[in-house]
Design a protein around this motif. Structure first.
Motif, PDB file in Angstrom:
ATOM      1  N   ASP A 250      20.917 -24.499  -0.063  1.00  0.00           N
ATOM      2  CA  ASP A 250      21.809 -23.360  -0.324  1.00  0.00           C
ATOM      3  C   ASP A 250      21.449 -22.662  -1.632  1.00  0.00           C
ATOM      4  O   ASP A 250      22.063 -21.663  -1.995  1.00  0.00           O
ATOM      5  CB  ASP A 250      23.261 -23.832  -0.374  1.00  0.00           C
ATOM      6  CG  ASP A 250      23.749 -24.246   1.006  1.00  0.00           C
ATOM      7  OD1 ASP A 250      23.372 -23.578   1.986  1.00  0.00           O
ATOM      8  OD2 ASP A 250      24.482 -25.244   1.095  1.00  0.00           O
ATOM      9  N   THR A 251      20.471 -23.229  -2.327  1.00  0.00           N
ATOM     10  CA  THR A 251      20.025 -22.638  -3.587  1.00  0.00           C
ATOM     11  C   THR A 251      18.544 -22.293  -3.492  1.00  0.00           C
ATOM     12  O   THR A 251      17.854 -22.697  -2.567  1.00  0.00           O
ATOM     13  CB  THR A 251      20.220 -23.634  -4.753  1.00  0.00           C
ATOM     14  OG1 THR A 251      19.518 -24.853  -4.443  1.00  0.00           O
ATOM     15  CG2 THR A 251      21.701 -23.940  -4.969  1.00  0.00           C
ATOM     16  N   ASN A 252      18.087 -21.552  -4.485  1.00  0.00           N
ATOM     17  CA  ASN A 252      16.673 -21.227  -4.539  1.00  0.00           C
ATOM     18  C   ASN A 252      16.278 -21.042  -6.008  1.00  0.00           C
ATOM     19  O   ASN A 252      17.131 -20.749  -6.857  1.00  0.00           O
ATOM     20  CB  ASN A 252      16.382 -19.952  -3.733  1.00  0.00           C
ATOM     21  CG  ASN A 252      14.975 -19.938  -3.157  1.00  0.00           C
ATOM     22  OD1 ASN A 252      14.133 -20.743  -3.547  1.00  0.00           O
ATOM     23  ND2 ASN A 252      14.730 -19.027  -2.223  1.00  0.00           N
TER      24      ASN A 252
ATOM     25  N   VAL B 251       8.785 -12.114  -4.001  1.00  0.00           N
ATOM     26  CA  VAL B 251       9.700 -13.158  -4.443  1.00  0.00           C
ATOM     27  C   VAL B 251       9.022 -14.487  -4.121  1.00  0.00           C
ATOM     28  O   VAL B 251       8.820 -14.815  -2.952  1.00  0.00           O
ATOM     29  CB  VAL B 251      11.050 -13.067  -3.706  1.00  0.00           C
ATOM     30  CG1 VAL B 251      11.993 -14.166  -4.176  1.00  0.00           C
ATOM     31  CG2 VAL B 251      11.671 -11.686  -3.902  1.00  0.00           C
ATOM     32  N   ALA B 252       8.658 -15.210  -5.170  1.00  0.00           N
ATOM     33  CA  ALA B 252       7.900 -16.441  -4.959  1.00  0.00           C
ATOM     34  C   ALA B 252       8.769 -17.653  -5.246  1.00  0.00           C
ATOM     35  O   ALA B 252       9.610 -17.639  -6.151  1.00  0.00           O
ATOM     36  CB  ALA B 252       6.681 -16.458  -5.872  1.00  0.00           C
ATOM     37  N   ASN B 253       8.585 -18.672  -4.451  1.00  0.00           N
ATOM     38  CA  ASN B 253       9.209 -19.951  -4.767  1.00  0.00           C
ATOM     39  C   ASN B 253       8.324 -21.103  -4.327  1.00  0.00           C
ATOM     40  O   ASN B 253       7.520 -20.971  -3.406  1.00  0.00           O
ATOM     41  CB  ASN B 253      10.610 -20.064  -4.165  1.00  0.00           C
ATOM     42  CG  ASN B 253      10.597 -20.060  -2.646  1.00  0.00           C
ATOM     43  OD1 ASN B 253       9.693 -19.487  -2.037  1.00  0.00           O
ATOM     44  ND2 ASN B 253      11.589 -20.676  -2.059  1.00  0.00           N
ATOM     45  N   ASN B 254       8.476 -22.199  -5.030  1.00  0.00           N
ATOM     46  CA  ASN B 254       7.753 -23.418  -4.671  1.00  0.00           C
ATOM     47  C   ASN B 254       8.685 -24.253  -3.811  1.00  0.00           C
ATOM     48  O   ASN B 254       9.660 -24.821  -4.292  1.00  0.00           O
ATOM     49  CB  ASN B 254       7.341 -24.188  -5.915  1.00  0.00           C
ATOM     50  CG  ASN B 254       6.484 -25.401  -5.559  1.00  0.00           C
ATOM     51  OD1 ASN B 254       6.662 -26.008  -4.511  1.00  0.00           O
ATOM     52  ND2 ASN B 254       5.555 -25.737  -6.428  1.00  0.00           N
ATOM     53  N   VAL B 255       8.386 -24.302  -2.504  1.00  0.00           N
ATOM     54  CA  VAL B 255       9.315 -24.920  -1.559  1.00  0.00           C
ATOM     55  C   VAL B 255       9.376 -26.442  -1.673  1.00  0.00           C
ATOM     56  O   VAL B 255      10.201 -27.071  -1.025  1.00  0.00           O
ATOM     57  CB  VAL B 255       9.006 -24.522  -0.089  1.00  0.00           C
ATOM     58  CG1 VAL B 255       9.330 -23.053   0.122  1.00  0.00           C
ATOM     59  CG2 VAL B 255       7.560 -24.822   0.278  1.00  0.00           C
ATOM     60  N   THR B 256       8.505 -27.017  -2.493  1.00  0.00           N
ATOM     61  CA  THR B 256       8.593 -28.475  -2.676  1.00  0.00           C
ATOM     62  C   THR B 256       9.471 -28.844  -3.866  1.00  0.00           C
ATOM     63  O   THR B 256       9.772 -30.018  -4.074  1.00  0.00           O
ATOM     64  CB  THR B 256       7.198 -29.114  -2.870  1.00  0.00           C
ATOM     65  OG1 THR B 256       6.573 -28.525  -4.011  1.00  0.00           O
ATOM     66  CG2 THR B 256       6.331 -28.902  -1.652  1.00  0.00           C
ATOM     67  N   THR B 257       9.916 -27.837  -4.643  1.00  0.00           N
ATOM     68  CA  THR B 257      10.786 -28.100  -5.776  1.00  0.00           C
ATOM     69  C   THR B 257      12.206 -28.358  -5.289  1.00  0.00           C
ATOM     70  O   THR B 257      12.700 -27.651  -4.420  1.00  0.00           O
ATOM     71  CB  THR B 257      10.794 -26.890  -6.741  1.00  0.00           C
ATOM     72  OG1 THR B 257       9.443 -26.586  -7.097  1.00  0.00           O
ATOM     73  CG2 THR B 257      11.610 -27.185  -7.988  1.00  0.00           C
ATOM     74  N   LYS B 258      12.845 -29.360  -5.836  1.00  0.00           N
ATOM     75  CA  LYS B 258      14.231 -29.663  -5.467  1.00  0.00           C
ATOM     76  C   LYS B 258      15.108 -28.451  -5.791  1.00  0.00           C
ATOM     77  O   LYS B 258      15.013 -27.891  -6.877  1.00  0.00           O
ATOM     78  CB  LYS B 258      14.708 -30.889  -6.259  1.00  0.00           C
ATOM     79  CG  LYS B 258      15.996 -31.501  -5.744  1.00  0.00           C
ATOM     80  CD  LYS B 258      16.274 -32.822  -6.462  1.00  0.00           C
ATOM     81  CE  LYS B 258      17.762 -33.096  -6.590  1.00  0.00           C
ATOM     82  NZ  LYS B 258      18.499 -33.039  -5.323  1.00  0.00           N
ATOM     83  N   GLY B 259      15.918 -28.024  -4.842  1.00  0.00           N
ATOM     84  CA  GLY B 259      16.792 -26.869  -5.057  1.00  0.00           C
ATOM     85  C   GLY B 259      16.152 -25.556  -4.633  1.00  0.00           C
ATOM     86  O   GLY B 259      16.784 -24.508  -4.683  1.00  0.00           O
TER      87      GLY B 259
END
Lengths: 230, 230
Positions: B193-195, B179-187
């Motif tokens: 509380d969102t991803n 599960v990948a996410n870009n932690v600098t993206t808003k939200g």
């Protein structure tokens, strides 16, 4: 709430001995970023500083609380300024210094910060690594240098040689009082609701206390501030 | 509460699709001590992992939540194991691995730790300093190596090249899904509380999601786990 604790603890009417005074309190840890994900910090939870702010407000003072990142409610009647890094803390404290009657510096401010803050998350690699650190600005020393009418109370959270370090800090920083505690002692550590402190005053006197709630310690500190402001 | 949020969000009866399964979830940051006062950590708040644990329990799973230091309530029906350092985390996860049906590794575990933990607070000195770091043990890689029947879900919190790093992690760690996410993206950042996540699965498929509550992301992850357990 802390207010109720204080009232219950003292079981007496609190006289507004700090009415008309502006007390600046610093609290909590600072965070020194390594990259967007990682940072260096310390175990300070802000409880001691928030207790000082709360009790100072109870004693009638105008209170500005400059707080690093903590998980505490802002005490009633207290104006809070949120900061993250040691540099933020330096700027916030200095900007409130001229109009302060007393500064109580409970915050555990980083002595060092990474020489470089990386824009992107540093990817791990095989083998060892180093973080190069540079000194942060010494807030207490700067306040001591610029001291006019202000009463300056610093903290010394030590793990050894508490007496020696506290006396040295008192003198070298031109402080009026150092509140020293050994953070490895049970009941005096970070996150505890109690503290075991010793006051080292500029007049050479030393005052040792047994284990007390942080609210009671706050009251003792602020009584000293009141005396020194006379 | 989170339970209520989930129920409201889905507006449907939650089927116990994970009944009889043991899901191990890791959450939060780790703390790597420098001395008794200072440590290195990261911005993880544990919200994503606690949401996974809560929703997994709602879906009927037996849930073991291995949690770094966070300020969240333990979800109902979830057994929690508190850890501090990457090494604690490694030991706790490995000790629960054999009996796990699935491991969802949301924790932001330190890649490096100080080479030495000082017994006493390190006093500041004039000039610069360094912290020497050594690599921590790679938990996901170890789980991948020892994988028998377990479904292994890892996270990749990145700030750049998300696609590349996620695919690399999936393969090199022998995971079933990243599960990948870009932690600098808003939200999508820490504490939110969102991803905004993308699933990279071992079968080569990729699934992108728009911004969702962390509870909804948890549900999507656990639906995939359910499918992979079939």
């Amino acid at each position: 709430t802390i207010v109720e604790h204080v009232k219950n603890y003292f079981s007496e009417k609190i006289e507004p001995i700090l009415k008309g005074k502006h007390v600046v309190v610093t609290a909590g840890p600072t965070r020194e970023r390594i990259d967007p994900v990682r940072y260096i910090t310390n175990f300070s939870t802000g409880k001691m500083g928030y207790a000082v702010a709360e009790v100072a407000a109870q004693l009638g003072a105008k209170v500005t609380l400059i707080s690093g990142p903590v998980n505490l409610d802002v005490p009633k009647g207290v104006k809070v300024v949120h900061v993250e890094s040691a540099e933020d803390m330096y700027n916030a404290v200095l900007s409130h210094y001229e109009n302060a009657d007393a500064v109580v510096k409970t915050a555990a401010v980083a002595d060092y910060k990474p020489a470089q803050i990386h824009d992107q998350k540093v990817k791990k690699q095989d083998g060892d690594a180093v973080i190069n650190l540079v000194r942060t600005k010494d807030i207490l020393a700067e306040l001591g240098k610029r001291k006019a009418h202000q009463i300056l109370v610093g903290f010394a959270a030590e793990t050894t040689n508490v007496d020696e370090y506290a006396r040295k800090k008192l003198k070298s920083k031109n402080a009026d009082m150092i509140v020293a505690n050994n953070v490895t002692t049970k009941g005096a550590g970070f996150g505890s609701d109690t503290n075991i402190v010793t006051f080292y005053k500029a007049d050479g006197t030393k005052k040792e206390f047994s284990i007390l709630s942080k609210q009671k310690v706050a009251m003792e500190i602020l009584k000293e501030v009141h005396e020194m402001l006379k």
